[in-house]
Design a protein around this motif. Structure first.
Motif, PDB file in Angstrom:
ATOM      1  N   ILE A   1      42.343  69.593  61.256  1.00 53.88           N
ATOM      2  CA  ILE A   1      42.323  69.231  62.684  1.00 53.88           C
ATOM      3  C   ILE A   1      40.884  68.961  63.106  1.00 53.88           C
ATOM      4  O   ILE A   1      40.577  67.947  63.737  1.00 53.88           O
ATOM      5  CB  ILE A   1      42.896  70.380  63.555  1.00 53.88           C
ATOM      6  N   LEU A   2      39.993  69.872  62.702  1.00 49.35           N
ATOM      7  CA  LEU A   2      38.614  69.762  63.177  1.00 49.35           C
ATOM      8  C   LEU A   2      37.865  68.584  62.560  1.00 49.35           C
ATOM      9  O   LEU A   2      37.142  67.882  63.259  1.00 49.35           O
ATOM     10  CB  LEU A   2      37.875  71.075  62.915  1.00 49.35           C
ATOM     11  N   THR A   3      38.059  68.344  61.255  1.00 51.32           N
ATOM     12  CA  THR A   3      37.367  67.182  60.692  1.00 51.32           C
ATOM     13  C   THR A   3      37.994  65.899  61.234  1.00 51.32           C
ATOM     14  O   THR A   3      37.293  64.916  61.455  1.00 51.32           O
ATOM     15  CB  THR A   3      37.407  67.173  59.147  1.00 51.32           C
ATOM     16  N   GLY A   4      39.298  65.940  61.473  1.00 52.27           N
ATOM     17  CA  GLY A   4      39.956  64.787  62.091  1.00 52.27           C
ATOM     18  C   GLY A   4      39.374  64.519  63.467  1.00 52.27           C
ATOM     19  O   GLY A   4      39.072  63.373  63.831  1.00 52.27           O
ATOM     20  N   LEU A   5      39.181  65.582  64.232  1.00 52.40           N
ATOM     21  CA  LEU A   5      38.589  65.447  65.565  1.00 52.40           C
ATOM     22  C   LEU A   5      37.168  64.903  65.462  1.00 52.40           C
ATOM     23  O   LEU A   5      36.760  64.047  66.248  1.00 52.40           O
ATOM     24  CB  LEU A   5      38.530  66.804  66.256  1.00 52.40           C
ATOM     25  N   ALA A   6      36.429  65.424  64.483  1.00 48.21           N
ATOM     26  CA  ALA A   6      35.036  64.998  64.330  1.00 48.21           C
ATOM     27  C   ALA A   6      34.977  63.486  64.135  1.00 48.21           C
ATOM     28  O   ALA A   6      34.218  62.788  64.811  1.00 48.21           O
ATOM     29  CB  ALA A   6      34.396  65.715  63.144  1.00 48.21           C
ATOM     30  N   VAL A   7      35.789  62.995  63.212  1.00 53.00           N
ATOM     31  CA  VAL A   7      35.770  61.564  62.935  1.00 53.00           C
ATOM     32  C   VAL A   7      36.364  60.787  64.111  1.00 53.00           C
ATOM     33  O   VAL A   7      35.810  59.773  64.541  1.00 53.00           O
ATOM     34  CB  VAL A   7      36.539  61.251  61.630  1.00 53.00           C
ATOM     35  N   GLY A   8      37.487  61.282  64.640  1.00 51.49           N
ATOM     36  CA  GLY A   8      38.168  60.600  65.748  1.00 51.49           C
ATOM     37  C   GLY A   8      37.281  60.483  66.975  1.00 51.49           C
ATOM     38  O   GLY A   8      37.206  59.431  67.617  1.00 51.49           O
ATOM     39  N   PHE A   9      36.577  61.566  67.272  1.00 43.50           N
ATOM     40  CA  PHE A   9      35.684  61.554  68.421  1.00 43.50           C
ATOM     41  C   PHE A   9      34.570  60.521  68.219  1.00 43.50           C
ATOM     42  O   PHE A   9      34.237  59.770  69.134  1.00 43.50           O
ATOM     43  CB  PHE A   9      35.084  62.946  68.637  1.00 43.50           C
ATOM     44  N   GLY A  10      34.045  60.503  66.989  1.00 44.22           N
ATOM     45  CA  GLY A  10      33.016  59.514  66.675  1.00 44.22           C
ATOM     46  C   GLY A  10      33.514  58.091  66.895  1.00 44.22           C
ATOM     47  O   GLY A  10      32.862  57.279  67.515  1.00 44.22           O
ATOM     48  N   PHE A  11      34.736  57.839  66.405  1.00 49.71           N
ATOM     49  CA  PHE A  11      35.339  56.509  66.576  1.00 49.71           C
ATOM     50  C   PHE A  11      35.396  56.120  68.044  1.00 49.71           C
ATOM     51  O   PHE A  11      35.061  54.998  68.424  1.00 49.71           O
ATOM     52  CB  PHE A  11      36.769  56.504  66.034  1.00 49.71           C
ATOM     53  N   ARG A  12      35.823  57.050  68.872  1.00 48.97           N
ATOM     54  CA  ARG A  12      35.964  56.751  70.302  1.00 48.97           C
ATOM     55  C   ARG A  12      34.621  56.384  70.915  1.00 48.97           C
ATOM     56  O   ARG A  12      34.548  55.589  71.842  1.00 48.97           O
ATOM     57  CB  ARG A  12      36.563  57.958  71.042  1.00 48.97           C
ATOM     58  N   ALA A  13      33.556  57.001  70.369  1.00 41.10           N
ATOM     59  CA  ALA A  13      32.231  56.683  70.892  1.00 41.10           C
ATOM     60  C   ALA A  13      31.581  55.544  70.105  1.00 41.10           C
ATOM     61  O   ALA A  13      30.377  55.321  70.203  1.00 41.10           O
ATOM     62  CB  ALA A  13      31.347  57.928  70.844  1.00 41.10           C
ATOM     63  N   GLY A  14      32.382  54.872  69.293  1.00 37.73           N
ATOM     64  CA  GLY A  14      31.872  53.710  68.585  1.00 37.73           C
ATOM     65  C   GLY A  14      31.055  54.041  67.355  1.00 37.73           C
ATOM     66  O   GLY A  14      30.287  53.229  66.862  1.00 37.73           O
ATOM     67  N   LEU A  15      31.221  55.275  66.835  1.00 40.70           N
ATOM     68  CA  LEU A  15      30.449  55.666  65.664  1.00 40.70           C
ATOM     69  C   LEU A  15      31.391  55.991  64.525  1.00 40.70           C
ATOM     70  O   LEU A  15      32.413  56.658  64.721  1.00 40.70           O
ATOM     71  CB  LEU A  15      29.606  56.916  65.975  1.00 40.70           C
ATOM     72  N   PHE A  16      31.030  55.549  63.341  1.00 37.79           N
ATOM     73  CA  PHE A  16      31.859  55.816  62.182  1.00 37.79           C
ATOM     74  C   PHE A  16      31.189  56.945  61.391  1.00 37.79           C
ATOM     75  O   PHE A  16      30.357  56.716  60.526  1.00 37.79           O
ATOM     76  CB  PHE A  16      31.990  54.544  61.344  1.00 37.79           C
ATOM     77  N   ASN A  17      31.549  58.165  61.708  1.00 40.94           N
ATOM     78  CA  ASN A  17      30.914  59.324  61.093  1.00 40.94           C
ATOM     79  C   ASN A  17      31.585  59.655  59.764  1.00 40.94           C
ATOM     80  O   ASN A  17      32.620  60.302  59.724  1.00 40.94           O
ATOM     81  CB  ASN A  17      30.994  60.517  62.043  1.00 40.94           C
ATOM     82  N   ILE A  18      31.000  59.211  58.665  1.00 40.11           N
ATOM     83  CA  ILE A  18      31.554  59.525  57.349  1.00 40.11           C
ATOM     84  C   ILE A  18      30.965  60.827  56.849  1.00 40.11           C
ATOM     85  O   ILE A  18      31.241  61.278  55.759  1.00 40.11           O
ATOM     86  CB  ILE A  18      31.266  58.389  56.343  1.00 40.11           C
ATOM     87  N   GLY A  19      30.103  61.400  57.681  1.00 35.62           N
ATOM     88  CA  GLY A  19      29.360  62.573  57.218  1.00 35.62           C
ATOM     89  C   GLY A  19      30.010  63.904  57.534  1.00 35.62           C
ATOM     90  O   GLY A  19      29.382  64.950  57.383  1.00 35.62           O
ATOM     91  N   ALA A  20      31.283  63.898  57.954  1.00 27.63           N
ATOM     92  CA  ALA A  20      31.924  65.165  58.310  1.00 27.63           C
ATOM     93  C   ALA A  20      31.857  66.154  57.153  1.00 27.63           C
ATOM     94  O   ALA A  20      31.711  67.362  57.350  1.00 27.63           O
ATOM     95  CB  ALA A  20      33.370  64.929  58.725  1.00 27.63           C
ATOM     96  N   GLU A  21      31.946  65.619  55.935  1.00 27.49           N
ATOM     97  CA  GLU A  21      31.885  66.473  54.755  1.00 27.49           C
ATOM     98  C   GLU A  21      30.561  67.261  54.710  1.00 27.49           C
ATOM     99  O   GLU A  21      30.559  68.487  54.581  1.00 27.49           O
ATOM    100  CB  GLU A  21      32.021  65.584  53.513  1.00 27.49           C
TER     101      GLU A  21
END
Lengths: 344, 360
Positions: free
Chosen positions: A62-82
């Motif tokens: 849930i949390l890594t999904g949120l991390a990436v999803g939130f980034g997407f919404r702000a126009g950022l592609f955060n591949i660094g959640a790992e």
């Protein structure tokens, strides 16, 4: 058709289509798909232990999904959640080892805070680089992942490593451990799931009900228009990365506090990357992400049981891949669905 | 509903029908690594077929799977194998819950202060196996540089390295040959690509023999050696490789690990540093079956046939007879306790080659 219904229907149909396609693969390897899927369901939800394990698996997703999803919404592609997850978990562990003297009411929230700050700080590097130099966050976060990976290998083998066994840190103080909601034999269902769900709700409110959330979304939606409208892009990029990183850091922290009670070399195990597909399936909607993570957690956990009836768990990776493909290409699903409707 | 009923009936029946059942739970690596997991599985299969027991493998996806998988296995099986050092903590947590099920841990040491009568753990003196690899590598290198590629630097991998370095040191001291060692880790046991890259890098730095103690990563290293060797010799036929190596006194080699991997690239895999994994798992199953199972820790070295070197089926012709004879002699010294191969970093640093004079 109503957009909201669609965003719910597409993932759901994708799952069904994916399971049907995968059943052919199961047939091809000479096994019975019905037996396989029965085992899948039994393994995911069939017993107290199964449900507990599913939720344990769901929590960090849930949390890594949120991390990436939130980034997407702000126009950022955060591949660094790992990487952010690793850094968060590592910092939280270093802190939590030393808080034996603190009561749990203090130790638990502080440990979470430390983990989130570490994740946020680590992600901000990428945010800062993007804001200042324009370095693309996809590239920088991937590079930062490797740094975190190797750095953590070093930390658990040399400065923080203990004992004979898995490369691991010492156990964290018991006051920093999350109390289990349920214990079935050796499986503990942690209260981390509550934190994860609360985080999703928080992100939902932040995005939909606050002016900061509006700014972040606007910057993501059309940065030029946003900047023209007086939104400070640089500031928003760093902030969005920081929040995204904090969520990933929290994912790692909860794994430490609730599941392993120590930092392990391979703690993240690709969950940061899973966040990408979960955000996609959850259509970047915080509430959708909860369900996407639950789906993924259930599939993963159920696939263990599938092995007991002789079906390799890799089938689930096929299912997962098809789901992602279909959600990503939801036009295909849409077309199939509409055709059917016309035919009726 | 009816189908479900029939299905659960079949499942229930088949559970009752099974007499004796062995389940092996692997780490994330799973079967097909051609080394550690396959070696354990081979022993289980051999024992299970002898006694007519059912046997199954369950692969873990991540660390959070260890406990659920071991628990599920324990609910069903009479003997549960936890394979791999990473599963130490999970094994003891689960075994405590199932006092009537036998557990065998391979490469697992009971955590301090824990001892369960239903858990039998095997570890190996990897340094013994590593010693052979190091000695042979030092004897065969033409560049004076040999490489070590480890997986994750966990103790079993490190023990391979201690033995490897000690073996090379023994050879270089006895024969006054300068041998440098390159070291690297893939931080992974699964991805052959990583093993290949690192091996290639060590060749580029001048090594001509690389010891691969990295699980399935090592398979990539063997591939790298094969590519380099074939490019050098201009043929992948065993006879051509042997001819070339004997005539020119050089080549590119890999050294295999855990089980006999010589066959994976005949002539290119110089030898394999072997652990008696399949023997351990074989006895694990057999002892549970005939009721002689005893919990505790067993450490297997050269003396117990728990560590050694492959028969070098393809490469024996390239290795001078003298080296083989020396190894025989040194093996005897190890068995008699006259030569102690270091098993820790400190022991390796302090290691001095004793005065050895060969009787030939």
């Amino acid at each position: 058709m109503n957009q909201r219904v669609w965003s719910f229907l597409v993932p759901l149909l994708s799952v069904i289509v994916a399971l049907i396609i995968a059943s052919f693969v199961i047939l091809m390897i000479g096994k019975n798909p019905i037996t396989a899927y029965a085992a899948l369901v039994r393994g995911a939800l069939g017993s107290k232990m199964a449900i507990a394990s599913t939720i344990v698996k769901t929590t960090p997703l849930i949390l890594t999904g949120l991390a990436v999803g939130f980034g997407f919404r702000a126009g950022l592609f955060n591949i660094g959640a790992e990487g952010q997850m690793i850094m968060g978990a590592m910092a939280a562990t270093a802190f939590a080892i030393n808080v034996g003297w603190m009561p749990a009411v203090l130790a638990i929230p502080l440990t979470m805070l430390v983990g989130m700050l570490a994740g946020a700080g680590y992600a901000s590097i990428a945010g800062f680089l993007k804001a200042k130099t324009g370095a693309h966050e996809v590239v920088t976060t991937i590079m930062l992942n490797w740094i975190a990976d190797y750095f953590s290998s070093y930390v658990v083998t040399v400065p923080m490593g203990v004992g004979f066994g898995t490369p691991k840190s010492p156990e964290i103080a018991s006051s920093a451990k999350l109390p289990p909601l349920m214990v079935v034999q050796a499986t503990e269902l942690t209260s981390g799931i509550i934190v994860a769900v609360l985080a999703a709700v928080f992100i939902k409110i932040l995005l939909d009900k606050t002016s900061k959330g509006y700014e972040l979304k606007a910057a993501g939606f059309n940065p030029y228009a946003a900047e023209y409208g007086g939104i400070k892009l640089a500031e928003n990029i760093v902030l969005a990365m920081a929040i995204s990183g904090a969520l990933a850091g929290l994912a790692g922290t909860l794994e430490v506090m609730g599941v392993h009670h120590r930092f392990l070399g391979t703690l993240s195990g690709g969950k940061g990357f899973d966040g990408i597909s979960i955000a996609l399936i959850g259509q970047n909607n915080p509430i959708g992400i909860i369900f996407a993570a639950l789906l993924m957690g259930a599939l993963r956990n159920g696939s263990n049981e599938m092995q007991f009836v002789g079906v390799p768990k890799h089938i689930i990776m096929i299912v997962q891949a098809i789901i992602i493909f279909l959600v990503a290409a939801d036009r295909i699903v849409r077309t199939i669905f509409l055709r059917k409707k016309v035919a009726k | 509903m009816k189908r479900l009923l029939v299905l659960s009936l079949i499942v229930a029946l088949s559970v009752f029908a099974m007499a004796f059942k062995v389940i092996m739970v692997t780490d994330v690596g799973g079967l097909g690594d051609k080394s550690f997991n396959d070696g354990t599985w081979e022993g289980i299969v051999r024992a299970a077929e002898e006694i007519g027991a059912e046997h199954k493998v369950i692969q873990s996806y991540e660390q959070a799977d260890y406990i659920p998988n071991l628990t599920r296995a324990a609910q069903e099986a009479d003997v549960v194998f936890a394979v791999g050092f990473m599963m130490t903590d999970a094994l003891f947590k689960v075994a405590k819950q199932f006092p009537n099920v036998y557990f065998v841990g391979i490469d697992i040491v009971p955590p301090e202060g824990t001892s369960l009568p239903n858990v039998l753990c095997y570890i190996f003196k990897e340094e013994h196996a590593g010693f052979y690899a190091g000695y042979i590598a030092a004897a065969m290198t033409s560049t004076g540089k040999i490489g070590f590629v480890g997986g994750i630097p966990i103790p079993p991998v490190e023990r391979f390295r201690y033995g490897y370095e000690a073996g090379a040191k023994i050879y270089s001291t006895l024969h006054k040959k300068k041998v440098d060692i390159l070291r690297g880790y893939t931080n992974d046991f699964e991805d052959p690509k990583k093993g290949k890259d690192l091996t290639m890098a060590q060749y580029a730095q001048g090594a001509d023999i690389v010891f691969l103690a990295a699980g399935a990563c090592g398979n990539g290293g063997i591939e790298a050696a094969k590519e380099k060797m074939v490019a050098l010799v201009g043929s992948d036929k065993l006879v051509d490789i042997i001819d070339y190596v004997v005539k020119n006194n050089k080549g590119f080699f890999a050294i295999g690990v855990d089980v006999d991997q010589d066959y994976m690239a005949p002539g290119v895999v110089l030898c394999s540093a072997m652990k008696g994994i399949s023997m351990a798992s074989y006895y694990g199953v057999k002892s549970a079956w005939d009721g002689t199972f005893e919990g505790g820790l067993k450490v297997l070295g050269v003396k117990e046939d728990g560590a050694g070197v492959s028969p070098m089926k393809y490469t024996k012709g390239m290795i001078p007879n003298r080296v083989i004879a020396e190894l025989e002699y040194l093996t005897k010294l190890i068995k008699d306790g006259k030569l102690v191969i270091p098993d820790t970093e400190d022991a390796l640093k302090a290691f001095q080659v004793p005065a050895i004079s060969f009787p030939f």
